[in-house]
Design an enzyme around this catalytic site. Structure first.
Site: not given
Length: 483
Positions: A382, A281, A247, A172
């Site tokens: 974040e 990230c 992750e 995806k």
């Protein structure tokens, strides 16, 4: 560019014919469109991957390597076209797009060769007539989920080891940035990859991502996603006990000790905070600075940050572009406002520039907030946008406690003139990777992944291919022995 789904060796429309428009985040102009998959399309793709699994797993590693090398060569030959598509759909400047794509090429070449080195061993046995053989086999059909911030690079991180390990794949790619990946998929087709081995279905996480995680025909999920998305994937895959490589998000501390080279550390922090507009990230989120050098460092960092000039990434010389969409600007603004309301000081940036191109795109001036108190959103969540929060610390013990205070542990950075001191700090930071006097923690031949809520499993390195092999023990009894 207008692309379709890729299932069982063919470009096809989604069953329900859904499509999405892709617009340039710098200008708002239409770039292209993409088919958007649904659950029925996932079923079609998984069935195709299941049919291809046994013949692909039985294909000699040399032949699998040949196809991966050829696909990598084709991507490199077409890098300019792929980079242009990536910049226009995602926003990052052409130099960064090329760098991303070419690292993906290197990953493909690396795992082509790692696949040739997969083997087994003969272990000691309790009896002289017993041979204990340990080997591995492909884990099965893998579901891959790729994010929009580094779509081509992270696509390679998943596709390369999966195919080299003899597994088949249903991916995806992000529905926000599917166009450059479509060009990459064509390279695999032109390299001779058999039908069904790679299937590519742009779609949303709640629909296609969830369908992959739940599907009984998927043996393993490899996803790069946010923490909430990773939790959802793990819950959905629990019913079938899927293997997971996740992750997930981070909140990287950047520790500047009192003996650090201030100018070097400031330049490194600015680049790692605002490259790709902070949509990374392992971007720097919290900059922890020793009190004796705090004011001097902040002055140097502000100067570095103000050098950043925003523009359309396809224009020569532009190194920083827009964020992906309005939601990134909204979230970043919310984090800035919260930090200031709690007593932090906005020292530069933090607004959307006005005039000309800036009025058309999702541009945002990189922001620094100093003296951000513990508990502010900027130092607990974040941001995934162009914001870095600065906090002074009194001593190394306090810096370590702050760095380890959050439930995330993907990456961290330490800058110091004393390598022994920095090494001690790095060993005690709770993160999957630590950069000491370097602002990048990824390395092709070393494992990449997170501790705590930042994920499970590892990508890159030998660990990145071993994740897609299932161990098998074969115990043999010898009926007779010579002598």
């Amino acid at each position: 560019m207008d692309r379709k789904l890729f299932i069982d060796g063919e470009w096809v429309d989604a069953i329900d014919a859904r499509r999405i428009e892709i617009n340039d985040p710098a200008t708002g102009d239409r770039v292209g469109s993409s088919s958007i998959a649904g659950r029925v399309d996932v079923d079609r793709a998984v069935e195709a991957a299941k049919r291809a699994l046994v013949p692909w797993g039985a294909t000699h590693a040399d032949e699998r390597a040949r196809m991966l090398h050829r696909a990598a060569d084709l991507i490199e030959e077409r890098v300019d076209a792929i980079a242009d598509a990536l910049t226009r759909e995602q926003g990052k400047p052409i130099p960064d797009a090329r760098k991303e794509i070419l690292f993906g090429v290197t990953v493909l070449h690396y795992y082509a060769e790692e696949g040739r080195r997969l083997g087994g061993s003969i272990r000691p046995a309790a009896r002289p007539d017993i041979r204990s053989i340990v080997t591995t086999a492909p884990v099965g059909v893998v579901g891959g989920i790729v994010p929009w911030n580094y779509p081509v690079d992270l696509y390679a991180w998943k596709v390369a080891p999966v195919l080299a390990a003899g597994c088949t794949l249903v991916v995806k790619p992000p529905h926000e940035t599917p166009l450059a990946i479509g060009l990459v998929v064509q390279c695999f087709i032109d390299a001779g990859l058999p039908a069904g081995v790679l299937n590519d279905l742009p779609g949303t996480g709640p629909e296609v991502g969830a369908a992959l995680a739940e599907h009984p025909g998927i043996a393993m999920i490899s996803a790069t996603a946010s923490v909430p998305a990773g939790q959802s994937i793990m819950r959905a895959g629990a019913a079938t006990l899927k293997r997971m490589s996740l992750e997930l998000g981070g909140h990287s501390p950047f520790i500047v000790m009192d003996d650090a080279d201030i100018e070097e550390a400031a330049a490194a922090a600015a680049r790692r905070s605002f490259s790709n507009m902070g949509q990374i990230c392992i971007a720097v989120n919290r900059i922890l600075v020793a009190k004796p050098i705090h004011a001097t460092f902040v002055e140097a960092l502000v100067a570095e940050t103000r050098k950043i000039e925003l523009g359309h990434g396809v224009e020569p010389g532009v190194l920083y572009g827009p964020v992906l969409n309005e939601s990134v600007r909204t979230r970043t603004t919310r984090h800035i406002d919260d930090a200031v309301r709690r007593g932090g000081r906005l020292v530069t940036g933090g607004t959307a520039p006005k005039g000309g191109l800036y009025d058309k795109g999702f541009f945002f001036e990189p922001a620094l907030v100093d003296d951000v108190p513990d508990g502010a959103l900027a130092v607990t969540e974040e941001t995934f946008g162009p914001l870095a929060a600065i906090r002074p610390f009194a001593n190394d013990r306090e810096a370590l406690a702050i760095a380890n205070a959050l439930p995330f542990g993907l990456a961290a950075y330490v800058y110091s003139g004393d390598l022994e001191r920095a090494w001690s700090m790095a060993e005690q930071i709770e993160a999957g990777a630590v950069g000491v006097n370097v602002n990048d923690t990824s390395e092709l031949q070393a494992p990449f992944g997170g501790w705590k809520m930042s994920g499970v499993g590892r990508e890159l390195g030998r660990e990145g291919i071993e994740a897609y092999r299932e161990s098998k023990h074969i115990k043999l009894r010898l009926r007779s022995r010579i002598g």
